[in-house]
Write an enzyme that holds these catalytic residues in place. Structure first.
Site, PDB file in Angstrom:
ATOM      1  N   SER A  89       0.844  -1.197   0.000  1.00 38.14           N
ATOM      2  CA  SER A  89       0.000   0.000   0.000  1.00 38.14           C
ATOM      3  C   SER A  89       0.879   1.247   0.000  1.00 38.14           C
ATOM      4  O   SER A  89       1.634   1.466  -0.947  1.00 38.14           O
ATOM      5  CB  SER A  89      -0.979  -0.058   1.173  1.00 38.14           C
ATOM      6  OG  SER A  89      -1.953   0.961   1.067  1.00 38.14           O
ATOM      7  N   HIS A 195      -8.444   1.023  -0.363  1.00 33.03           N
ATOM      8  CA  HIS A 195      -8.307   0.136  -1.524  1.00 33.03           C
ATOM      9  C   HIS A 195      -9.648  -0.413  -2.005  1.00 33.03           C
ATOM     10  O   HIS A 195      -9.699  -1.457  -2.652  1.00 33.03           O
ATOM     11  CB  HIS A 195      -7.315  -0.999  -1.249  1.00 33.03           C
ATOM     12  CG  HIS A 195      -5.905  -0.502  -1.097  1.00 33.03           C
ATOM     13  ND1 HIS A 195      -5.145  -0.058  -2.158  1.00 33.03           N
ATOM     14  CD2 HIS A 195      -5.139  -0.316  -0.002  1.00 33.03           C
ATOM     15  CE1 HIS A 195      -3.983   0.363  -1.723  1.00 33.03           C
ATOM     16  NE2 HIS A 195      -3.945   0.220  -0.414  1.00 33.03           N
TER      17      HIS A 195
END
Length: 302
Positions: A89, A195
């Site tokens: 991430s 996400h």
């Protein structure tokens, strides 16, 4: 083949990186550069903030990236070399800087814009996330797809762990199903549904900043959360990074691709050792260790 890995959000803790950073003016300069671009004292955020303040998205993202780069550069001073990079991430931003794709200044400009956009989106649209263990990733994705409320599989962390994100109602709905199937479900202490499509407004806003940044071809192999493998097309990084905000993190696929390419040594830079654990759970016959303080730095380069 050696891979440098970079920590993601949630790994932060008060005081992280302090003992390493204070060993060198060059390392402290990383934090000072971040402070200039953020318009806030990044050293104070990393070293002095209480856990609750540090965990805020606008603080955690630049603080973790800075700590990761401090730890990497401390290792480089010890003679460390590597062949490829990957991040989990937000760790992709440290990976981009480490690979030579972006300057340190642009790394902080990007992470500032990303953190602010994601914080704003999380405040506008309530979201939730949960880690699911002891259930196949494919089954988790299928249950999310069939849920009445919105939920999605967003982090494929290892064969034993998948993270889901969605509305609070959606996560409650699928968590009940997972529990009935014998899975272990842990609610994550996060501000939003990262996400997932609930971050689309953040992706759109972030894209405008990303378009102003110069991206170069990396000097090392670069592995992408979005594609789940080595990235070779760097022609439109702003679009890819915007997509990254609303796309699953395909970390398990990345590890498989690295391993297939010959990666057998993994060094995680930044707070915690989450990625080190995921490597050990996913790949056999490889070495993995984390570098987050002087103790672990010394153990790695004795």
């Amino acid at each position: 083949m050696t891979i440098s890995l970079f920590s993601g959000q949630g790994s932060q803790y008060p005081g992280m990186g302090r003992d390493i950073a204070e060993t060198s003016s060059a390392l402290m300069q990383i934090l000072e550069t971040g402070s200039e671009i953020l318009g806030r004292d990044l050293k104070s955020i990393c070293f002095d903030s209480p856990a609750e303040e540090l965990s805020r998205t606008i603080n955690a993202q630049p603080a973790i990236m800075a700590t990761s780069l401090v730890c990497l550069n401390a290792a480089l001073e010890k003679g460390y070399t590597f062949d490829g990079v990957a991040g989990h991430s937000l760790g992709e931003y440290a990976a981009m800087q480490a690979s030579g794709m972006i300057s340190l200044e642009d790394a902080f400009r990007l992470i500032k814009a990303r953190a602010e956009a994601m914080d704003e989106a999380a405040n506008a649209q309530k979201g939730a996330m949960a880690a699911v263990m002891k259930l196949e990733p494919e089954k988790i994705a299928e249950i999310c797809d069939n849920a009445k409320e919105y939920a999605a599989a967003v982090n494929y962390n290892s064969p034993q762990q998948t993270v889901v994100a969605g509305t609070p109602e959606g996560i409650a709905e699928v968590s009940a199903v997972f529990a009935e199937m014998g899975a272990r479900v842990v609610t994550l202490n996060v501000a939003g549904a990262f996400h997932s499509k609930l971050m689309q407004s953040a992706a759109d806003k972030f894209y405008e900043t990303a378009k102003t940044v110069t991206f170069k071809a990396p000097q090392f192999k670069y592995y992408s959360n979005v594609t789940g493998g080595e990235l070779t097309d760097f022609s439109d990084m702003p679009s890819l990074l915007a997509q990254h905000i609303v796309s699953p993190v395909r970390f398990t696929s990345e590890l498989a691709a690295m391993n297939q390419a010959g990666a057998d040594k993994f060094y995680e830079f930044g707070p915690g050792k989450t990625l080190t654990g995921l490597v050990k759970k996913t790949l056999k016959g490889v070495n993995a260790l984390n570098i987050e303080n002087l103790k672990t730095l010394g153990e790695a380069f004795e």
